[in-house]
Design a protein around this motif. Sequence first.
Motif, PDB file in Angstrom:
ATOM      1  N   UNK A 156      -9.288 -19.087  24.510  1.00 42.14           N
ATOM      2  CA  UNK A 156      -8.022 -18.086  24.470  1.00 42.14           C
ATOM      3  C   UNK A 156      -6.612 -18.824  24.765  1.00 42.14           C
ATOM      4  N   UNK A 157      -6.752 -19.799  25.641  1.00 37.75           N
ATOM      5  CA  UNK A 157      -5.531 -20.480  25.576  1.00 37.75           C
ATOM      6  C   UNK A 157      -5.021 -21.170  24.555  1.00 37.75           C
ATOM      7  N   UNK A 162      -1.764 -21.687  19.658  1.00 32.74           N
ATOM      8  CA  UNK A 162      -1.865 -22.149  18.166  1.00 32.74           C
ATOM      9  C   UNK A 162      -1.192 -21.178  17.344  1.00 32.74           C
ATOM     10  N   UNK A 163      -0.879 -19.717  17.713  1.00 34.30           N
ATOM     11  CA  UNK A 163      -0.563 -18.804  16.956  1.00 34.30           C
ATOM     12  C   UNK A 163       1.043 -18.914  16.823  1.00 34.30           C
ATOM     13  N   UNK A 226       3.864 -29.960  28.086  1.00 35.36           N
ATOM     14  CA  UNK A 226       4.803 -30.714  27.387  1.00 35.36           C
ATOM     15  C   UNK A 226       5.084 -30.905  25.818  1.00 35.36           C
ATOM     16  N   UNK A 227       3.890 -30.401  25.342  1.00 34.41           N
ATOM     17  CA  UNK A 227       3.599 -30.319  23.877  1.00 34.41           C
ATOM     18  C   UNK A 227       4.469 -29.066  23.345  1.00 34.41           C
ATOM     19  N   UNK A 228       4.465 -27.959  24.051  1.00 29.97           N
ATOM     20  CA  UNK A 228       5.224 -26.550  23.784  1.00 29.97           C
ATOM     21  C   UNK A 228       6.821 -27.076  24.102  1.00 29.97           C
ATOM     22  N   UNK A 229       7.274 -27.699  25.016  1.00 26.72           N
ATOM     23  CA  UNK A 229       8.609 -28.235  25.249  1.00 26.72           C
ATOM     24  C   UNK A 229       8.923 -28.907  24.127  1.00 26.72           C
ATOM     25  N   UNK A 230       8.339 -30.125  23.647  1.00 25.09           N
ATOM     26  CA  UNK A 230       8.699 -30.941  22.651  1.00 25.09           C
ATOM     27  C   UNK A 230       8.979 -30.159  21.278  1.00 25.09           C
ATOM     28  N   UNK A 231       8.147 -29.215  21.081  1.00 26.98           N
ATOM     29  CA  UNK A 231       8.227 -28.437  19.989  1.00 26.98           C
ATOM     30  C   UNK A 231       9.500 -27.733  19.813  1.00 26.98           C
TER      31      UNK A 231
END
Length: 270
Positions: A156-157, A162-163, A226-231
């Motif tokens: 789920x996470x 990914x959406x 961190x992956x989300x913030x980098x994007x």
Amino acid sequence: MSNTSANFVGDIPSYYDSGLGPNIFFDYADLLATRCASLPATNVVELAAGTGILSRRLRDRLSPETRLEVTDLNLPMLQVAKNKFTNKDVVDFTVANAMDLPFEDSEFDMMVCQFGVMFFPDKPASYREAARVLKKNGYYLFNVWSAMSKNPFAQIAYDAAAKFFPNDPPAFYRVPFHYGDPVQVRADLAQAGWHDVEHETIQLQKTITNLEAFATALVFGNPIIDEIRQRGEVEPTVVAEAILEAFHSVFGPSPITIPLETTTFVCRAP
């Protein structure tokens, strides 16, 4: 595999400890600590100890005279772990890389690792290093998550994040859930010279009472943040809200009960 998948730093440890710990780590830590305490040991080392969830339980269940060395690659995680102990506790903390442990040959008679092996970039190398610092016939106990299909909270996470990034989905959740096949684990152990190996797959039903805190920690309590913030294309809180909505869609209103599945390995050093 992400190069930052093992970087549990910044504000991650506090979310990890408070939001993930009670929901997916505590029960398995109790089981693993109890199993360790049933075996003879005077010198115990823990790998990838994180915020000390298992460490505290080990110290409570092992003999008071037993040495306990708690290690992790990330100092911020160990700093949270240290707060779970007092000066009266027999415990030491060391920043350590599982592929290059700062210990002598045959120094310990037990090694334990909760949900850490999956992050080691070279599993057979880590098993060889484990054999080096353990006495002959010493115990190595560790557990791993089964696939995301067996642990729907992770699926789920992953899907919710990914959406927001369909062309470049955050990859973190692929790492801790990629190593759940006991056949693969046993093959890697055998490659490193381990042959006395037992394993048990353990399924639990876990009730989540504070679902909002859990959903938040699934974003802020591991390197996916961190992956989300980098994007930089969406706020992490928005991703956490999407995860919360997905939980309600699949499991209904709070509190919810989710299935968990892991495998525990008990190995004797060659």
